[in-house]
Design an enzyme around this catalytic site. Structure first.
Site, PDB file in Angstrom:
ATOM      1  N   GLY A 128      -5.689  -4.333   7.304  1.00  0.00           N
ATOM      2  CA  GLY A 128      -6.851  -3.506   7.019  1.00  0.00           C
ATOM      3  C   GLY A 128      -8.058  -3.792   7.894  1.00  0.00           C
ATOM      4  O   GLY A 128      -8.786  -2.877   8.283  1.00  0.00           O
ATOM      5  N   THR A 132      -1.870   2.125   6.906  1.00  0.00           N
ATOM      6  CA  THR A 132      -1.359   0.951   6.214  1.00  0.00           C
ATOM      7  C   THR A 132      -1.284  -0.196   7.213  1.00  0.00           C
ATOM      8  O   THR A 132      -1.298   0.025   8.411  1.00  0.00           O
ATOM      9  CB  THR A 132       0.022   1.250   5.584  1.00  0.00           C
ATOM     10  OG1 THR A 132       0.449   0.102   4.836  1.00  0.00           O
ATOM     11  CG2 THR A 132       1.065   1.583   6.622  1.00  0.00           C
ATOM     12  N   GLY A 133      -1.217  -1.392   6.686  1.00  0.00           N
ATOM     13  CA  GLY A 133      -1.155  -2.554   7.576  1.00  0.00           C
ATOM     14  C   GLY A 133      -2.414  -3.388   7.504  1.00  0.00           C
ATOM     15  O   GLY A 133      -3.122  -3.376   6.490  1.00  0.00           O
ATOM     16  N   ARG A 172     -11.737 -10.160  -1.094  1.00  0.00           N
ATOM     17  CA  ARG A 172     -11.436  -9.497   0.185  1.00  0.00           C
ATOM     18  C   ARG A 172     -11.045  -8.025  -0.032  1.00  0.00           C
ATOM     19  O   ARG A 172     -10.261  -7.694  -0.907  1.00  0.00           O
ATOM     20  CB  ARG A 172     -10.290 -10.240   0.878  1.00  0.00           C
ATOM     21  CG  ARG A 172      -9.842  -9.622   2.199  1.00  0.00           C
ATOM     22  CD  ARG A 172      -8.623  -8.728   2.027  1.00  0.00           C
ATOM     23  NE  ARG A 172      -8.134  -8.176   3.281  1.00  0.00           N
ATOM     24  CZ  ARG A 172      -7.282  -7.155   3.365  1.00  0.00           C
ATOM     25  NH1 ARG A 172      -6.851  -6.582   2.279  1.00  0.00           N
ATOM     26  NH2 ARG A 172      -6.892  -6.721   4.528  1.00  0.00           N
ATOM     27  N   GLY A 213      -9.637  -4.555   2.119  1.00  0.00           N
ATOM     28  CA  GLY A 213      -9.115  -4.028   3.374  1.00  0.00           C
ATOM     29  C   GLY A 213      -9.634  -2.620   3.606  1.00  0.00           C
ATOM     30  O   GLY A 213     -10.691  -2.230   3.104  1.00  0.00           O
ATOM     31  N   ASP A 214      -8.867  -1.872   4.355  1.00  0.00           N
ATOM     32  CA  ASP A 214      -9.252  -0.502   4.709  1.00  0.00           C
ATOM     33  C   ASP A 214      -8.989   0.511   3.592  1.00  0.00           C
ATOM     34  O   ASP A 214      -9.618   1.563   3.539  1.00  0.00           O
ATOM     35  CB  ASP A 214      -8.442  -0.056   5.936  1.00  0.00           C
ATOM     36  CG  ASP A 214      -6.936  -0.128   5.661  1.00  0.00           C
ATOM     37  OD1 ASP A 214      -6.476  -1.159   5.115  1.00  0.00           O
ATOM     38  OD2 ASP A 214      -6.221   0.848   5.952  1.00  0.00           O
ATOM     39  N   THR A 232       0.822  -1.202   0.000  1.00  0.00           N
ATOM     40  CA  THR A 232       0.000   0.000   0.000  1.00  0.00           C
ATOM     41  C   THR A 232       0.856   1.252   0.000  1.00  0.00           C
ATOM     42  O   THR A 232       1.920   1.274   0.608  1.00  0.00           O
ATOM     43  CB  THR A 232      -0.856   0.031   1.289  1.00  0.00           C
ATOM     44  OG1 THR A 232      -1.643  -1.144   1.328  1.00  0.00           O
ATOM     45  CG2 THR A 232      -1.774   1.244   1.349  1.00  0.00           C
TER      46      THR A 232
HETATM   47  C1  SD4 Z   1      -5.051  -3.872   3.289  1.00  0.00           C
HETATM   48  N1  SD4 Z   1      -4.107  -1.973   4.417  1.00  0.00           N
HETATM   49  O1  SD4 Z   1      -5.467  -4.303   2.212  1.00  0.00           O
HETATM   50  C2  SD4 Z   1      -3.951  -2.824   3.276  1.00  0.00           C
HETATM   51  C3  SD4 Z   1      -2.642  -3.533   3.196  1.00  0.00           C
HETATM   52  C4  SD4 Z   1      -1.425  -2.724   3.434  1.00  0.00           C
HETATM   53  O2  SD4 Z   1       0.852  -2.501   3.128  1.00  0.00           O
HETATM   54  O3  SD4 Z   1      -1.443  -1.627   3.968  1.00  0.00           O
HETATM   55  N2  SD4 Z   1      -0.278  -3.205   3.066  1.00  0.00           N
HETATM   56  O4  SD4 Z   1      -5.449  -4.293   4.370  1.00  0.00           O
END
Ligand code: SD4
Length: 337
Positions: free
Chosen positions: A251, A248-249, A225, A227-228, A197
């Site tokens: 989600g 990020t991270g 799926r 994410g956020d 991301t």
């Molecule tokens: C997610 N937040 O799809 C994103 C993934 C992400 O670095 O941030 N990756 O959940």
């Protein structure tokens, strides 16, 4: 302020931006752009070209993350890891200074989801389009349908993953001390190529804020799926009276607390961007309990004074910061665990 001086200040836990206002000069740092991970360095450069010539923050955050989307050597855009069925599916959102926002999710074979998100914002009465509908809209808007083949790196990483087909959603946890980000070639063989991301927030010379967020989502995720990242309030939020934040991270855990919106609300209550990010991270940790050590979430934020900050659950997150005199520093995110 010189780079070395800045880094010294950084190690004291004081950002250069906050120091300027601390001296009572009431100097607002603008324009300014910050973005997640080390891929943010190249993205900020493109955003800075817009900002330094008086351009709009909205254009800066779009053009900035387009650099990352176009990179075949990164985990954002069509060069990124596929879902577990072998398809790259992209999510993105964008928000301007007037609460206008647009988003696309589960979008396939389009190179610049952030630009499609902007068209959703500007050309439809909607905020979000998904899947084949989003793709259809993109094609009607003149975007090209790409061939859908995985990049060489993604193919390699998918082939490795397929050997075990282990469905273990772990995002962004650094397994090495090497400090490598998404470009670390040794990670391609291990399936640990985990940053997917880029989130970017900026303030232009007129003091207007905007933000963007674009991702391929979690590598080898379940088909469908989300994410956020494409969700306004979770992966990104902008309130032009207060500030802007992006995430990020993992989600799912960002969505749970409406992460970026929470960060902006904490800034509204008077917290510095760094403290606001920390509070959101702590909220996730409280909810997750012992499981917090298994995930990574990072937030970054700026406020109307041009102060900035970032915070994450655990070591390994970094973000790129760019403003006049401090062009493109990579800052290690402070962490709780
Ligand atoms: C997610 N937040 O799809 C994103 C993934 C992400 O670095 O941030 N990756 O959940």
């Amino acid at each position: 302020m010189q780079r070395r001086k800045f880094l010294q200040l950084g190690s004291l836990g004081v950002s250069a931006a906050s120091l300027v206002s601390f001296r009572g000069k009431q100097t607002v740092i603008k324009p300014i752009v910050i973005s997640t991970w080390d891929a943010g360095i190249a993205a900020n450069k493109a955003a800075w070209q817009v900002l330094r010539t008086g351009g709009r923050a909205l254009d800066a955050v779009e053009q900035g993350v387009m650099v990352t989307e176009a990179s075949q050597n990164c985990c954002v855009g069509l060069g990124a890891n596929p879902d577990r069925d072998g398809f790259v599916t992209l999510d993105a959102c964008i928000m301007d200074e007037n609460f206008n926002c647009g988003s696309v999710a589960f979008l396939e074979r389009i190179k610049h989801p952030i630009s499609v998100a902007r068209r959703v914002m500007e050309k439809t009465p909607h905020v979000m389009l998904v899947g084949s509908g989003a793709q259809q809209f993109a094609l009607a808007e003149g975007f090209t349908l790409e061939d859908g083949k995985l990049s060489a790196d993604a193919q390699k990483s998918y082939d490795t993953w397929l050997k075990k087909s282990d469905y273990k959603p772990i995002i962004n946890i650094e397994r090495t001390e090497s400090g490598h980000g998404p470009f670390a070639p040794e990670k391609l063989d291990t399936g640990e190529w985990n940053h997917d991301t880029i989130g970017m927030v900026a303030m232009d010379a007129n003091g207007n804020l905007s933000g963007s967020c674009t991702t391929s989502g979690q590598g080898f995720k379940m088909r469908g799926r989300l994410g956020d990242s494409p969700i306004i309030g979770a992966g990104l939020f902008v309130d032009n009276e207060v500030g802007a934040a992006t995430a990020t991270g993992q989600g799912e855990d960002v969505i749970r607390i409406c992460g970026s919106h929470s960060v902006v609300e904490f800034m509204r209550q008077g917290l510095h961007p760094e403290a606001a990010c920390k509070k959101a991270v702590e909220r996730i940790i409280k909810i997750k309990g012992a499981k917090a050590k298994d995930i990574q979430v990072g937030f970054i934020a700026i406020n109307k004074q041009g102060e900035y900050g970032g915070y994450c659950i655990q070591k390994g997150f970094n973000y790129a910061v760019c403003y006049e005199g401090n062009e493109n520093l990579l800052v290690d995110g402070k962490y709780v665990i």
